[in-house]
Design a protein around this motif. Structure first.
Motif, short mmCIF file in Angstrom:
data_model
loop_
_atom_site.label_atom_id
_atom_site.label_comp_id
_atom_site.label_asym_id
_atom_site.label_seq_id
_atom_site.Cartn_x
_atom_site.Cartn_y
_atom_site.Cartn_z
N LEU A 15 -1.21 53.05 -64.76
CA LEU A 15 -0.39 54.14 -64.76
C LEU A 15 -0.98 55.18 -63.59
O LEU A 15 -2.18 55.63 -63.73
N LEU A 16 0.06 55.69 -62.99
CA LEU A 16 -0.16 56.73 -61.74
C LEU A 16 0.78 58.04 -62.14
O LEU A 16 1.94 57.64 -62.18
N ASN A 17 0.38 59.04 -62.66
CA ASN A 17 1.10 60.22 -62.90
C ASN A 17 0.63 61.50 -62.13
O ASN A 17 -0.41 61.64 -61.70
N ARG A 18 1.76 62.51 -61.83
CA ARG A 18 1.28 63.35 -60.98
C ARG A 18 0.44 64.47 -61.75
O ARG A 18 -0.36 65.24 -61.10
N SER A 19 0.40 64.51 -63.00
CA SER A 19 -0.57 65.41 -63.83
C SER A 19 -1.41 64.68 -64.67
O SER A 19 -0.74 63.48 -65.36
N GLU A 20 -2.44 65.27 -65.38
CA GLU A 20 -3.48 64.27 -66.20
C GLU A 20 -3.09 64.35 -67.70
O GLU A 20 -2.98 63.45 -68.15
N GLY A 21 -2.16 65.61 -67.92
CA GLY A 21 -2.02 65.63 -69.49
C GLY A 21 -1.42 64.41 -70.29
O GLY A 21 -2.02 64.16 -71.28
N ARG A 22 -0.14 63.86 -69.65
CA ARG A 22 0.54 62.70 -70.55
C ARG A 22 -0.65 61.52 -70.34
O ARG A 22 0.01 60.54 -70.98
N LEU A 23 -1.43 61.32 -69.34
CA LEU A 23 -2.13 60.24 -69.27
C LEU A 23 -3.33 60.04 -70.23
O LEU A 23 -3.72 58.95 -70.39
N GLU A 24 -3.72 61.20 -70.97
CA GLU A 24 -4.72 61.08 -71.88
C GLU A 24 -4.55 60.07 -72.76
O GLU A 24 -5.69 58.96 -73.18
N LYS A 25 -3.38 60.10 -73.59
CA LYS A 25 -3.00 59.16 -74.40
C LYS A 25 -3.14 57.42 -74.12
O LYS A 25 -3.68 56.56 -74.95
N PHE A 26 -2.83 57.28 -72.89
CA PHE A 26 -2.83 55.96 -72.19
C PHE A 26 -4.29 55.58 -72.20
O PHE A 26 -4.77 54.58 -72.24
N LYS A 27 -5.04 56.57 -71.71
CA LYS A 27 -6.39 56.35 -71.37
C LYS A 27 -7.19 55.95 -72.79
O LYS A 27 -7.65 54.72 -73.13
N THR A 28 -6.83 56.72 -73.89
CA THR A 28 -7.54 56.25 -75.06
C THR A 28 -6.87 54.80 -75.69
O THR A 28 -7.69 54.38 -76.48
N GLN A 29 -5.61 54.53 -75.14
CA GLN A 29 -5.22 53.04 -75.49
C GLN A 29 -5.97 52.06 -74.51
O GLN A 29 -5.44 50.80 -74.71
N GLY A 30 -6.76 52.60 -73.50
CA GLY A 30 -7.45 51.37 -72.75
C GLY A 30 -6.55 50.94 -71.44
O GLY A 30 -7.13 50.15 -70.65
N PHE A 31 -5.63 51.95 -71.17
CA PHE A 31 -4.99 51.57 -69.78
C PHE A 31 -5.74 52.39 -68.95
O PHE A 31 -6.32 53.22 -69.00
#
Ligand code: NDP
Length: 265
Positions: free
Chosen positions: A143-159
């Motif tokens: 996943l590539l997103n313009r801001s960090e916020g919404r990526l947190e959840k994906f990071k915790t899921q191992g993406f």
């Protein structure tokens, strides 16, 4: 059989194609149902409105999919996992919740063969359910997103996740615009220099926005990449919802033959 009433709940909802899609299928299949639209301002009122309007089933669109999840008595395991419901069916006074966006999306991209690695541009609600189903099916999703916020959840899921600043472009088989960039503006979902590095290396490009050629699709086309917009995703999520609404009385292809007319009317 008395007429069964269905609807789409959302805000805004006036633009939705769902009433036309479902009504064409009801008519074509001779099912005694009709489908309307309801602008629901407060998601917390979803359950109350559902029963007040004497509905048999609903689809839910932005911004109420998470509220819909909390309104259900029984959740399908996949909807439970992703925390978002876009289809509810009433059975004996209980609300059953499903997510048909993700399987609809999966089917829509199935025409692209030999795809293993997928780059999502965007990390919103739609990215959540679709990335989960893709991973379950064996795809590798970044996943590539313009801001960090919404990526947190994906990071915790191992993406694997990146912002524009941290991303190092490489080859991905499929590049997908999962953002709303291009929906009501002429924005690209990521900086041009990033897109100009990933699109040429991709086997195909997909946009989840439908009904218009977005700047992202225009760019993909300029590189002669196979591409598609979000129309099939919309159609397929609708067909799967219709299967739930009618207790799987009809086959997918039978429903499709009627519902797809909504895209030429
Ligand atoms: P969300 O509001 O949950 O997420 C929006 C995402 O888009 C975020 O990642 C946001 O980034 C990003 N974004 C918004 N504007 C820009 C921009 N100008 N440049 C870069 N990134 C941007 O939206 P949804 O996930 O619900 O919907 C996403 C898209 O999917 C919409 O276009 C919607 O129309 C489409 N869709 C299509 C369906 C279909 O059937 N074809 C079904 C459902 C949705 P940030 O986190 O930085 O804010």
């Amino acid at each position: 059989m008395s007429k069964k009433i269905f609807a789409i709940f959302g805000n805004p909802v006036s633009h939705s194609k769902s009433p036309l899609m479902h009504n064409l299928a009801f008519q074509g299949l001779n099912f005694n149902g009709c489908y309307g639209r309801y602008r629901l301002e407060e998601g917390k009122n979803l359950k109350e409105k559902f029963f007040e309007l004497n509905l048999k089933g609903i689809n839910i669109t932005v911004p109420h999919k998470e509220f819909a999840y909390t309104a259900c008595d029984i959740l399908d395991p996949f909807a439970k996992k992703v925390g978002a419901v876009n289809t509810i069916v009433e059975k004996e006074g209980k609300l059953y919740g499903y997510n048909t966006d993700a399987p609809g999306f999966l089917k829509a991209i199935s025409e692209f063969k030999e795809i293993k690695t997928v780059l999502f541009l965007g990390a919103g609600g739609t990215a959540q359910s679709t990335s989960t189903i893709l991973r379950e099916e064996g795809y590798e999703v970044t996943l590539l997103n313009r801001s960090e916020g919404r990526l947190e959840k994906f990071k915790t899921q191992g993406f694997e996740t990146y912002t524009f600043d941290t991303f190092k472009p490489k080859a991905y088989d499929l590049v997908i615009n999962m953002t709303s960039a291009g929906l009501e503006d002429d924005a690209l979902p990521a900086p041009l220099d990033i897109l100009e590095q990933v699109i040429p290396l991709a086997k195909a490009c997909v946009d989840v926005i439908y009904g218009k050629e977005t700047p992202f699709l225009k760019l993909s086309k300029s590189y002669n990449k196979p591409f598609k917009d979000g129309s099939d995703m919309l159609l397929y999520q609708g067909i799967i919802a219709f299967e739930y609404f009618t207790a799987e009385l009809y086959t997918f292809d039978n429903i499709k033959s009627h519902m797809q007319k909504a895209f030429i009317l």
